[in-house]
Design a protein around this motif. Structure first.
Motif, PDB file in Angstrom:
ATOM      1  N   ILE A  67      71.551  20.417  45.463  1.00  0.00           N
ATOM      2  CA  ILE A  67      72.940  20.436  45.931  1.00  0.00           C
ATOM      3  C   ILE A  67      73.005  19.981  47.384  1.00  0.00           C
ATOM      4  O   ILE A  67      73.947  19.294  47.787  1.00  0.00           O
ATOM      5  CB  ILE A  67      73.539  21.842  45.748  1.00  0.00           C
ATOM      6  N   HIS A  68      71.995  20.336  48.172  1.00  0.00           N
ATOM      7  CA  HIS A  68      71.860  19.833  49.528  1.00  0.00           C
ATOM      8  C   HIS A  68      70.739  18.796  49.544  1.00  0.00           C
ATOM      9  O   HIS A  68      69.604  19.103  49.170  1.00  0.00           O
ATOM     10  CB  HIS A  68      71.551  20.968  50.502  1.00  0.00           C
ATOM     11  N   GLY A  69      71.066  17.592  50.009  1.00  0.00           N
ATOM     12  CA  GLY A  69      70.116  16.493  49.897  1.00  0.00           C
ATOM     13  C   GLY A  69      68.851  16.662  50.702  1.00  0.00           C
ATOM     14  O   GLY A  69      67.813  16.089  50.360  1.00  0.00           O
ATOM     15  N   LEU A 128      78.601  20.272  49.478  1.00  0.00           N
ATOM     16  CA  LEU A 128      79.032  20.647  48.130  1.00  0.00           C
ATOM     17  C   LEU A 128      79.079  22.159  47.935  1.00  0.00           C
ATOM     18  O   LEU A 128      79.851  22.649  47.104  1.00  0.00           O
ATOM     19  CB  LEU A 128      78.117  20.002  47.082  1.00  0.00           C
ATOM     20  N   MET A 129      78.289  22.905  48.706  1.00  0.00           N
ATOM     21  CA  MET A 129      78.323  24.363  48.591  1.00  0.00           C
ATOM     22  C   MET A 129      79.443  25.003  49.405  1.00  0.00           C
ATOM     23  O   MET A 129      79.521  26.223  49.522  1.00  0.00           O
ATOM     24  CB  MET A 129      76.981  24.977  49.010  1.00  0.00           C
ATOM     25  N   GLN A 165      84.708  17.300  45.084  1.00  0.00           N
ATOM     26  CA  GLN A 165      83.884  16.102  45.043  1.00  0.00           C
ATOM     27  C   GLN A 165      83.326  15.906  43.627  1.00  0.00           C
ATOM     28  O   GLN A 165      83.109  16.883  42.893  1.00  0.00           O
ATOM     29  CB  GLN A 165      82.733  16.222  46.037  1.00  0.00           C
ATOM     30  N   PRO A 166      83.101  14.655  43.210  1.00  0.00           N
ATOM     31  CA  PRO A 166      82.694  14.422  41.813  1.00  0.00           C
ATOM     32  C   PRO A 166      81.419  15.147  41.410  1.00  0.00           C
ATOM     33  O   PRO A 166      81.295  15.605  40.275  1.00  0.00           O
ATOM     34  CB  PRO A 166      82.536  12.899  41.730  1.00  0.00           C
ATOM     35  N   GLU A 167      80.459  15.287  42.340  1.00  0.00           N
ATOM     36  CA  GLU A 167      79.221  15.986  41.998  1.00  0.00           C
ATOM     37  C   GLU A 167      79.491  17.465  41.751  1.00  0.00           C
ATOM     38  O   GLU A 167      78.973  18.047  40.785  1.00  0.00           O
ATOM     39  CB  GLU A 167      78.194  15.839  43.134  1.00  0.00           C
ATOM     40  N   ALA A 168      80.289  18.080  42.635  1.00  0.00           N
ATOM     41  CA  ALA A 168      80.619  19.502  42.470  1.00  0.00           C
ATOM     42  C   ALA A 168      81.445  19.719  41.213  1.00  0.00           C
ATOM     43  O   ALA A 168      81.222  20.676  40.461  1.00  0.00           O
ATOM     44  CB  ALA A 168      81.365  20.017  43.704  1.00  0.00           C
ATOM     45  N   GLY A 247      84.406  28.379  49.834  1.00  0.00           N
ATOM     46  CA  GLY A 247      84.122  27.287  48.910  1.00  0.00           C
ATOM     47  C   GLY A 247      82.817  27.356  48.162  1.00  0.00           C
ATOM     48  O   GLY A 247      82.329  26.330  47.664  1.00  0.00           O
ATOM     49  N   ASP A 248      82.225  28.536  48.039  1.00  0.00           N
ATOM     50  CA  ASP A 248      80.938  28.653  47.357  1.00  0.00           C
ATOM     51  C   ASP A 248      81.086  28.347  45.868  1.00  0.00           C
ATOM     52  O   ASP A 248      81.919  28.941  45.169  1.00  0.00           O
ATOM     53  CB  ASP A 248      80.376  30.061  47.542  1.00  0.00           C
TER      54      ASP A 248
END
Length: 342
Positions: A67-69, A128-129, A165-168, A247-248
């Motif tokens: 989730i985190h790059g 994203l998290m 976001q699309p990934e989330a 936003g978790d």
């Protein structure tokens, strides 16, 4: 399944996943692309891979990472566990029997652009998290709790009113469709970079005062793990004991799970990367040094050290009916509150 990625830049983790998919028996390991994220002229896939019984009434465990790059080690741990299961299926009759009664999902890279760019955020600068539509009901830590100031600052949530976001969104849609309908489900989201100890966190990240509805189930799961593996080195507690965030994703998905009459227990593994820095301070000269074990022997140790936890969660999911209602609920509730909400 889409065609393999054609990006020219080296991306070992994505290449490893696509090599597994090329060599797999499609009847054993199924896959789908949850979304495709633009990167230059290419599209990077977010893969979900599935082993086991696909019937909706079997319990389900899901392993998530990336989730985190910057936190590549989580992705590598999830891939290592998947590869081990696939090798065992070639000879292990017990594992083959287990997979008749449980479903296992793997989403090893939720944020492929962030991982390729070596950034915490995705390609739009969004963490994203911090991106789910749920707010902390109490005061959060400045900036790190999630903000809407600018994507040039870390922990950016995105603009007010924007869709996820699309990934989330792809991760949340998959969990809602493939995981939450199960009678019992666990998720383990693998991260690194916080503290000297390995930690297992559970929701909420939005409140120190509000316990989750399934507090007693989480407490009993913790007790099972501690009793079965008394020499482990994990700290097991609510994320809110460390910091609160807006936003978790797992707060959002847990709240969504309460709309159904099933049990969903989302956990986060925080691998204590500060111990790697203490043993090798020079690794801070590298961009990934704060989040990743650089020396090969430490990397190998991390790749094997969390397999016990992942195997335990698989068996706890498979056998949930043997433990989830087998203890004094009031006593467990009291124990949990004394441990985590004194």
């Amino acid at each position: 399944m889409r065609a393999p990625s054609t990006i020219k830049q080296s991306f070992p983790e994505l290449e490893q996943i696509e090599a597994i998919l090329r060599e797999r028996d499609a009847a054993i390991l199924q896959s789908r692309v949850l979304c495709q994220v633009p990167y230059g002229d290419d599209l990077l896939p977010v893969y979900a891979l599935t082993l086991g019984n696909r019937a909706p009434d079997v319990p389900c465990v899901t392993y998530v990472a990336g989730i985190h790059g910057l936190e590549r080690i989580g992705t590598q741990v999830v891939i290592a566990f998947l590869e081990g299961l696939l090798e065992r299926l070639k000879w292990d009759r017990v594992l083959a029997e287990i997979l008749q009664h449980v479903r296992i999902h793997f989403i090893p890279i939720v944020n492929p652009v962030g991982m390729l760019n070596k950034t915490r955020a995705n390609g739009q600068g969004v963490d994203l998290m911090r991106n789910a539509p749920v707010d902390s009901v109490e005061k959060t830590i400045l900036l790190a709790g999630g903000h809407r100031i600018s994507p040039s600052l870390p922990w950016y949530r995105g603009k007010t009113g924007d869709v996820m976001q699309p990934e989330a969104q792809a991760l949340c849609d998959f969990i809602a469709q493939e995981v939450l309908p199960a009678p019992f489900s666990l998720a383990l989201d693998c991260h690194s970079g916080f503290g000297f100890r390995n930690q297992i966190w559970f929701p909420y990240a939005r409140s120190r005062r509000e316990p989750v509805k399934h507090l007693k189930e989480i407490c009993y799961l913790r007790n099972l793990f501690m009793q079965t593996y008394p020499h482990q080195d994990y700290l097991f507690e609510p994320q809110s004991q460390h910091y609160l965030v807006h936003g978790d994703l797992w707060d959002f998905l847990y709240l969504k799970s309460l709309e159904q009459n099933n049990v969903f227990l989302p956990l986060t593994l925080e691998m204590g990367s500060w111990r790697w820095i203490r043993k090798n301070p020079l690794q801070l000269r590298q961009l990934l040094g704060l989040y990743h074990p650089i020396k090969p022997h430490r990397l190998n140790r991390v790749l094997r050290s969390h397999l016990i936890l992942m195997e335990f969660l698989l068996h706890a999911t498979l056998s949930y009916q043997n433990w989830i209602n087998q203890s004094d609920a009031e006593k467990l509730e009291q124990q949990a509150r004394a441990l985590w909400y004194p």
